[in-house]
Write a protein that holds these residues in place. Structure first.
Motif, PDB file in Angstrom:
ATOM      1  N   ARG A 188       0.994  -1.191  -0.131  1.00 58.79           N
ATOM      2  CA  ARG A 188      -0.060  -0.395   0.205  1.00 58.79           C
ATOM      3  C   ARG A 188       0.582   1.174   0.021  1.00 58.79           C
ATOM      4  NH1 ARG A 188      -3.790  -2.654   3.912  1.00 58.79           N
ATOM      5  NH2 ARG A 188      -2.427  -2.220   5.887  1.00 58.79           N
ATOM      6  N   GLN A 189       0.002   2.227  -0.258  1.00 59.87           N
ATOM      7  CA  GLN A 189       1.145   3.738  -0.963  1.00 59.87           C
ATOM      8  C   GLN A 189       0.243   4.783   0.243  1.00 59.87           C
ATOM      9  OE1 GLN A 189       3.027   5.726  -4.111  1.00 59.87           O
ATOM     10  NE2 GLN A 189       3.592   3.567  -4.891  1.00 59.87           N
ATOM     11  N   CYS A 190      -0.704   4.468   0.620  1.00 60.88           N
ATOM     12  CA  CYS A 190      -1.382   4.715   1.778  1.00 60.88           C
ATOM     13  C   CYS A 190      -0.997   4.947   3.193  1.00 60.88           C
ATOM     14  CB  CYS A 190      -3.406   4.878   2.204  1.00 60.88           C
ATOM     15  SG  CYS A 190      -3.782   3.362   1.744  1.00 60.88           S
ATOM     16  N   ASP A 191       0.098   3.052   3.142  1.00 62.83           N
ATOM     17  CA  ASP A 191       0.829   3.531   5.604  1.00 62.83           C
ATOM     18  C   ASP A 191       1.723   4.027   5.166  1.00 62.83           C
ATOM     19  OD1 ASP A 191      -1.577   2.819   7.198  1.00 62.83           O
ATOM     20  OD2 ASP A 191      -2.555   0.927   5.124  1.00 62.83           O
ATOM     21  N   TYR A 192       2.883   4.800   6.019  1.00 65.07           N
ATOM     22  CA  TYR A 192       4.162   4.889   6.156  1.00 65.07           C
ATOM     23  C   TYR A 192       5.127   3.586   6.365  1.00 65.07           C
ATOM     24  CZ  TYR A 192       3.601   4.821  11.159  1.00 65.07           C
ATOM     25  OH  TYR A 192       3.335   3.927  12.032  1.00 65.07           O
ATOM     26  N   GLU A 193       3.994   2.310   6.912  1.00 67.71           N
ATOM     27  CA  GLU A 193       4.977   0.936   7.502  1.00 67.71           C
ATOM     28  C   GLU A 193       5.636   0.564   5.945  1.00 67.71           C
ATOM     29  OE1 GLU A 193       1.955   1.600   8.697  1.00 67.71           O
ATOM     30  OE2 GLU A 193       2.194   0.561  10.625  1.00 67.71           O
ATOM     31  N   TYR A 194       4.404   0.382   5.171  1.00 69.66           N
ATOM     32  CA  TYR A 194       4.992  -0.174   4.101  1.00 69.66           C
ATOM     33  C   TYR A 194       5.828   1.270   2.862  1.00 69.66           C
ATOM     34  CZ  TYR A 194       1.512  -3.052   4.784  1.00 69.66           C
ATOM     35  OH  TYR A 194       0.298  -4.128   5.455  1.00 69.66           O
ATOM     36  N   ILE A 195       5.673   2.062   2.841  1.00 73.39           N
ATOM     37  CA  ILE A 195       6.257   3.483   2.065  1.00 73.39           C
ATOM     38  C   ILE A 195       8.161   3.634   2.793  1.00 73.39           C
ATOM     39  CG2 ILE A 195       6.778   5.466   1.255  1.00 73.39           C
ATOM     40  CD1 ILE A 195       3.918   5.718   2.024  1.00 73.39           C
ATOM     41  N   ALA A 216       0.611   5.352  -7.707  1.00 78.64           N
ATOM     42  CA  ALA A 216      -0.431   4.846  -6.347  1.00 78.64           C
ATOM     43  C   ALA A 216      -0.831   6.617  -6.673  1.00 78.64           C
ATOM     44  CB  ALA A 216      -0.090   4.972  -5.334  1.00 78.64           C
ATOM     45  N   CYS A 217      -2.729   5.639  -6.092  1.00 75.61           N
ATOM     46  CA  CYS A 217      -3.894   7.045  -6.387  1.00 75.61           C
ATOM     47  C   CYS A 217      -3.020   8.119  -5.207  1.00 75.61           C
ATOM     48  CB  CYS A 217      -4.334   6.296  -5.018  1.00 75.61           C
ATOM     49  SG  CYS A 217      -4.877   6.952  -3.144  1.00 75.61           S
ATOM     50  N   GLY A 218      -3.832   9.684  -5.665  1.00 72.26           N
ATOM     51  CA  GLY A 218      -3.766  10.567  -5.360  1.00 72.26           C
ATOM     52  C   GLY A 218      -3.112  10.622  -3.687  1.00 72.26           C
ATOM     53  N   ALA A 219      -3.648   9.623  -2.778  1.00 72.26           N
ATOM     54  CA  ALA A 219      -3.737   9.604  -1.594  1.00 72.26           C
ATOM     55  C   ALA A 219      -2.005   8.785  -1.577  1.00 72.26           C
ATOM     56  CB  ALA A 219      -4.350   9.235  -1.319  1.00 72.26           C
ATOM     57  N   GLY A 220      -1.748   8.112  -2.000  1.00 73.76           N
ATOM     58  CA  GLY A 220      -0.451   7.487  -2.256  1.00 73.76           C
ATOM     59  C   GLY A 220       0.857   8.216  -2.378  1.00 73.76           C
ATOM     60  N   ILE A 221       0.449   8.860  -3.698  1.00 75.01           N
ATOM     61  CA  ILE A 221       1.341   9.276  -4.208  1.00 75.01           C
ATOM     62  C   ILE A 221       1.775  10.202  -3.430  1.00 75.01           C
ATOM     63  CG2 ILE A 221       1.542  11.531  -5.916  1.00 75.01           C
ATOM     64  CD1 ILE A 221      -0.079   9.628  -7.671  1.00 75.01           C
ATOM     65  N   GLN A 222       0.865  11.776  -2.393  1.00 72.20           N
ATOM     66  CA  GLN A 222       1.332  12.450  -1.497  1.00 72.20           C
ATOM     67  C   GLN A 222       2.155  12.027  -0.907  1.00 72.20           C
ATOM     68  OE1 GLN A 222      -0.765  15.323  -0.536  1.00 72.20           O
ATOM     69  NE2 GLN A 222      -3.352  14.786  -2.295  1.00 72.20           N
ATOM     70  N   TYR A 223       1.161  10.957  -0.156  1.00 73.56           N
ATOM     71  CA  TYR A 223       2.387  10.180   1.476  1.00 73.56           C
ATOM     72  C   TYR A 223       3.533  10.016   0.731  1.00 73.56           C
ATOM     73  CZ  TYR A 223       1.378   8.654   5.571  1.00 73.56           C
ATOM     74  OH  TYR A 223       1.452   8.669   7.229  1.00 73.56           O
ATOM     75  N   THR A 224       3.564   9.307  -0.228  1.00 78.19           N
ATOM     76  CA  THR A 224       5.346   8.589  -0.458  1.00 78.19           C
ATOM     77  C   THR A 224       5.583  10.396  -0.508  1.00 78.19           C
ATOM     78  OG1 THR A 224       4.418   6.718  -2.079  1.00 78.19           O
ATOM     79  CG2 THR A 224       7.065   7.180  -2.077  1.00 78.19           C
ATOM     80  N   ALA A 225       4.954  11.520  -1.330  1.00 79.58           N
ATOM     81  CA  ALA A 225       6.692  12.816  -1.268  1.00 79.58           C
ATOM     82  C   ALA A 225       6.545  13.089   0.314  1.00 79.58           C
ATOM     83  CB  ALA A 225       6.031  13.655  -1.731  1.00 79.58           C
ATOM     84  N   GLU A 226       5.555  12.888   1.539  1.00 81.30           N
ATOM     85  CA  GLU A 226       6.151  13.459   2.687  1.00 81.30           C
ATOM     86  C   GLU A 226       6.313  12.313   3.268  1.00 81.30           C
ATOM     87  OE1 GLU A 226       1.260  13.698   3.573  1.00 81.30           O
ATOM     88  OE2 GLU A 226       1.747  13.963   5.353  1.00 81.30           O
ATOM     89  N   ARG A 227       6.208  11.263   2.911  1.00 79.91           N
ATOM     90  CA  ARG A 227       7.707  10.631   4.008  1.00 79.91           C
ATOM     91  C   ARG A 227       8.821  10.492   3.432  1.00 79.91           C
ATOM     92  NH1 ARG A 227       6.416   8.728   8.030  1.00 79.91           N
ATOM     93  NH2 ARG A 227       7.484   7.467   8.401  1.00 79.91           N
ATOM     94  N   PHE A 228       9.463  11.448   2.076  1.00 80.17           N
ATOM     95  CA  PHE A 228      10.625  11.544   1.228  1.00 80.17           C
ATOM     96  C   PHE A 228      11.060  12.686   0.866  1.00 80.17           C
ATOM     97  CE2 PHE A 228      10.021   7.005   1.341  1.00 80.17           C
ATOM     98  CZ  PHE A 228      11.216   6.400   1.814  1.00 80.17           C
ATOM     99  N   PRO A 229      10.631  14.256   1.309  1.00 82.17           N
ATOM    100  CA  PRO A 229      10.247  15.653   1.529  1.00 82.17           C
ATOM    101  C   PRO A 229      11.962  16.235   0.580  1.00 82.17           C
ATOM    102  CG  PRO A 229      10.721  14.868   3.822  1.00 82.17           C
ATOM    103  CD  PRO A 229      11.343  13.672   3.773  1.00 82.17           C
ATOM    104  N   GLN A 230      13.161  15.199   0.594  1.00 79.19           N
ATOM    105  CA  GLN A 230      14.120  15.946  -0.102  1.00 79.19           C
ATOM    106  C   GLN A 230      13.836  15.134  -1.491  1.00 79.19           C
ATOM    107  OE1 GLN A 230      15.801  18.113   0.714  1.00 79.19           O
ATOM    108  NE2 GLN A 230      14.720  17.739   3.118  1.00 79.19           N
TER     109      GLN A 230
END
Lengths: 223, 123
Positions: free
Chosen positions: A69-76, A93-107
């Protein structure tokens, strides 16, 4: 499930133009089921990009990786050990997953390969249809189990409007009139008397009107 | 029957054309082939009922993918050939070879493979 569409190759090519080493990140949840961003679609996109780059005479190195999943940080976070080796992440992923991946890796540069479209169901293999808009205040008990918010083009609460003709919507002749469906279903359920009740104007605050929504269950929180 | 067909056609055996997906075909283009065709059973003759019909639909999708990449969609085709029809098999192999020869080498071959291809195409 959340339904999405793969963006046209041209758009993705434009986004990744400056990069030579990318990670294409799929998701095994909804976007796999609607055949837009699962393992197979990741492989197709990777192959398409490699072919088009070879044609241009420009090199590209692609790693394909699909998360549970790309909507749970443990997986990302599973991409943490190698994400820095890549100049950009193309998320499928869906918009949620894309954003969460970006959030987890801000750089990291995270690019979208999917246009997220709706919450829907599988009508048959290869056909998906919208059912819910996440308005935050469900009225399906009043409308025979058919949503007037998501399925009526005007989101009417007391329909149908004058654009309903032979059970179809004036917006698109292939779209069923949601209110025709509601009336038919109420008839089947023997609840047609409900149709006489006027549904009052909807409070849209639980919907997007109040800005982005957060759901908290204190009993589940660890801290 | 001792029929001959062009030697440039390489056969990849699959249990049914229904097994072939877009990734397989795209990967073969990555490896440097100039064209791919699927030789499935006649419509209505599929041992798995609909494998060849599914393959036919997938070929339409593959053509779209090739177009997106900038390749001629004619580089991938679907043929229905009865298992017992050797002469038709040889004829299709010739037909497809001629078609691809007319299109020229695949523009997505790597540079070294393009050199190799020139020799084959000019022969």
């Amino acid at each position: 499930m959340i339904v999405g569409n793969r963006k046209p190759l041209e758009e993705i090519q434009e986004m990744i133009k400056p990069y030579k080493k990318i990670l294409i990140l799929g998701c095994r949840e909804c976007i796999t089921v609607c055949a837009a961003g699962g393992e197979r679609e990741v492989a197709v996109l990777a192959s398409e990009l490699k072919l088009s780059r070879t044609k241009e005479g420009r090199e590209i190195e692609i790693k394909e990786f699909t998360l549970e999943r790309q909507c749970d940080y443990e997986y990302i976070d599973q991409i943490k050990p190698f994400v820095d080796e890549y100049e950009a992440v193309v998320s499928m992923a869906c918009g949620a997953g894309i954003q969460y991946t970006a959030e987890r890796f801000p750089q990291k540069i995270v690019l979208p390969a999917i246009n997220t479209t709706f919450l829907g169901v599988t009508l048959e293999q290869g056909v998906w249809s919208e059912r819910c808009q996440g308005c935050g205040d469900c009225v399906l008990h009043l409308t025979g189990g058919i949503c007037p918010v998501a399925r009526c083009a005007k989101s009417l609460f007391n329909g149908p409007c004058g654009g309903s003709s032979n059970g179809k919507c004036e917006v698109n002749k292939d779209t069923d009139c949601a209110w025709q469906l509601i009336v038919d279903r109420l008839k089947t359920l023997g609840q047609l008397d409900r149709y006489e009740d006027i549904i009052p104007a909807k409070d849209w605050k639980p919907s997007r009107e109040g800005g982005p929504r957060v759901r908290i269950r204190e009993d589940l929180r660890l801290d | 029957m001792r029929l001959s067909y062009p030697t440039n056609v390489k056969i990849i055996k699959v249990p049914c054309t229904g097994r072939v997906d877009a990734v397989t075909v795209l990967k073969s283009f990555e490896s440097g082939v100039d064209g791919v065709y699927l030789a499935g059973c006649e419509i209505g003759d599929c041992h798995f009922i609909k494998g060849n019909i599914r393959a036919k639909k997938r070929v339409v999708y593959m053509k779209e993918l090739l177009k997106e990449v900038g390749l001629e969609p004619e580089r991938v085709e679907m043929y229905h050939i009865a298992t017992s029809d050797g002469p038709r098999f040889a004829q299709v192999a010739k037909e497809m070879t001629e078609k691809i020869r007319a299109l020229g080498p695949s523009p997505v071959r790597g540079p070294e493979k393009t050199e190799e291809a020139k020799e084959v195409f000019e022969a």
